[in-house]
Design an enzyme around this catalytic site. Structure first.
Site, short mmCIF file in Angstrom:
data_model
loop_
_atom_site.label_atom_id
_atom_site.label_comp_id
_atom_site.label_asym_id
_atom_site.label_seq_id
_atom_site.Cartn_x
_atom_site.Cartn_y
_atom_site.Cartn_z
N MET A 27 42.54 41.67 41.41
CA MET A 27 43.55 41.17 42.35
C MET A 27 44.90 41.85 42.07
O MET A 27 45.94 41.37 42.53
CB MET A 27 43.66 39.65 42.24
CG MET A 27 42.35 38.97 42.63
SD MET A 27 42.54 37.29 43.20
CE MET A 27 43.25 36.52 41.76
N HIS A 34 42.69 45.05 32.57
CA HIS A 34 42.06 45.81 33.66
C HIS A 34 41.76 47.25 33.19
O HIS A 34 40.74 47.83 33.55
CB HIS A 34 42.99 45.86 34.88
CG HIS A 34 43.32 44.51 35.47
ND1 HIS A 34 44.56 43.95 35.37
CD2 HIS A 34 42.55 43.62 36.15
CE1 HIS A 34 44.56 42.77 35.99
NE2 HIS A 34 43.36 42.54 36.46
N LEU A 184 45.66 38.68 27.93
CA LEU A 184 46.43 39.28 29.02
C LEU A 184 45.98 38.69 30.34
O LEU A 184 44.80 38.46 30.57
CB LEU A 184 46.22 40.80 29.04
CG LEU A 184 46.82 41.56 27.87
CD1 LEU A 184 46.47 43.03 27.95
CD2 LEU A 184 48.33 41.38 27.83
N ARG A 187 49.06 36.37 35.46
CA ARG A 187 49.89 35.17 35.56
C ARG A 187 50.89 35.04 34.42
O ARG A 187 51.85 34.27 34.52
CB ARG A 187 49.02 33.91 35.59
CG ARG A 187 48.14 33.81 36.82
CD ARG A 187 47.17 32.64 36.67
NE ARG A 187 46.15 32.65 37.70
CZ ARG A 187 46.28 32.07 38.90
NH1 ARG A 187 47.37 31.42 39.18
NH2 ARG A 187 45.33 32.13 39.78
P1 AMP Z 1 41.90 39.59 38.17
O1 AMP Z 1 42.72 40.75 38.66
O2 AMP Z 1 42.67 38.62 37.35
O3 AMP Z 1 41.06 38.96 39.24
O4 AMP Z 1 40.87 40.22 37.14
C1 AMP Z 1 40.05 41.30 37.49
C2 AMP Z 1 39.05 41.51 36.40
O5 AMP Z 1 39.73 41.80 35.18
C3 AMP Z 1 38.18 40.26 36.15
O6 AMP Z 1 36.84 40.67 35.91
C4 AMP Z 1 38.80 39.68 34.91
O7 AMP Z 1 37.89 38.93 34.13
C5 AMP Z 1 39.25 40.92 34.17
N1 AMP Z 1 40.31 40.61 33.22
C6 AMP Z 1 41.45 39.89 33.47
N2 AMP Z 1 42.16 39.74 32.34
C7 AMP Z 1 41.47 40.36 31.35
C8 AMP Z 1 41.69 40.55 29.96
N3 AMP Z 1 42.76 40.07 29.33
N4 AMP Z 1 40.76 41.24 29.25
C9 AMP Z 1 39.64 41.75 29.87
N5 AMP Z 1 39.39 41.60 31.18
C10 AMP Z 1 40.28 40.92 31.91
#
Ligand code: AMP
Length: 283
Positions: A27, A34, A184, A187
């Site tokens: 997102m 990421h 990380l 948010r």
């Molecule tokens: P998001 O952009 O928050 O929807 O996350 C996109 C992807 O990145 C999802 O598969 C999350 O689980 C992964 N993700 C988010 N934060 C982390 C993190 N700190 N370490 C590893 N993967 C992450």
């Protein structure tokens, strides 16, 4: 790196893409977590596609959706530097064309507890967008973070149900943390300095369960108590849930039971920011 916005541009870009292709759904507001997903994809795929789409269907409140950080320019720079070949940044109309009847996808039995119970409709929204991305991109691999452990299990379930489509292997990437231990998250940008130090109780509580487990503690109630001791009296932190579950089925573990493995999840709000973190305890 090429950036595409429409389905048509995406299809054209994909027709010449080297295989295997890895998809990383995000997102945006990209960070080192990421980046770890991108690195994992780069290591095993000939082409890496990162999608950035703030999916309205997985938000349970309009204010949360509106407040979600959007930083496309910086994201594109990070993605290019990390080795992404194709950035797909669609509008709502590309994902959910107004002319189409959008059927909600069943997120399955693993979506019922935890985030599913705390945020009704969240996983149906995740399942719907992930299915659309799988259909539009058709990757061989898709990468998800362990930080959202339940989401990962739900996506594995969705991928397994797609028996009439080519198989997509779901890859899991360990949680990336800041030096102070905070997982990380896009948010985290909304946390004040004081809020950030309060939020550190979350990884500390998870560490406490890990320490107890490493000492040989196997009783679920005692493992829960180790986390509660850290979280109790943490002013400024509103605990939503502290859960110990079977890592595979996500079934709740009874306090009186003894376990050889457990998924510990904490969801809490600090500064009005909802944070989630997890740790898998394994002998
Ligand atoms: P998001 O952009 O928050 O929807 O996350 C996109 C992807 O990145 C999802 O598969 C999350 O689980 C992964 N993700 C988010 N934060 C982390 C993190 N700190 N370490 C590893 N993967 C992450």
């Amino acid at each position: 790196m090429r950036t595409v916005q429409s389905r048509t541009e995406l299809a054209a870009a994909l027709s010449g893409a080297a295989r295997p292709l890895g998809l990383i759904p995000t997102m945006g507001a990209l960070h080192a977590g990421h980046e770890a997903l991108i690195r994992a994809a780069r290591a095993e795929c000939a082409s890496v596609l990162l999608s950035i789409y703030v999916n309205p269907r997985q938000f349970t409140t309009a204010s949360d959706l509106a407040a979600y950080p959007r930083t496309l320019e910086a994201d594109a720079a990070l993605a290019a530097a990390a080795g992404v070949d194709l950035l797909f940044a669609p509008t709502d109309a590309e994902i959910y064309p107004p002319s189409e009847e959008i059927r909600s996808v069943d997120p399955g039995p693993l979506a019922e507890r935890l985030e599913g119970a705390a945020r009704p409709g969240h996983f149906a929204g995740v399942a719907t967008v992930v299915t659309r991305l799988f259909d539009l991109v058709g990757p061989e691999y898709a990468y998800f973070g362990e930080k959202d452990a339940q989401q990962l299990r739900v996506v594995e379930w969705i991928a397994a149900q797609r028996t009439s489509a080519p198989r997509i292997s779901i890859r899991c990437v360990p949680t990336v943390r800041d030096a102070d231990g905070l997982a990380l998250s896009s948010r985290n940008a909304h946390l004040s300095a004081g809020g950030r130090s309060v939020a550190l109780a979350i990884p500390r509580a998870l560490d406490a369960t890990q320490a107890a487990f490493t000492r040989g503690e196997r009783n679920v109630g005692a493992l829960r108590a180790a986390a509660t001791a850290v979280l109790a009296d943490q002013r400024g932190l509103t605990l939503e849930y502290l859960d110990l579950a079977d890592p595979i089925t996500l079934a709740a573990l009874a306090d009186e039971s003894s376990v050889s493995e457990a998924l510990v999840t904490i969801a809490a709000a600090v500064d009005g920011v909802r944070l989630i973190d997890e740790r898998t305890l394994r002998a």
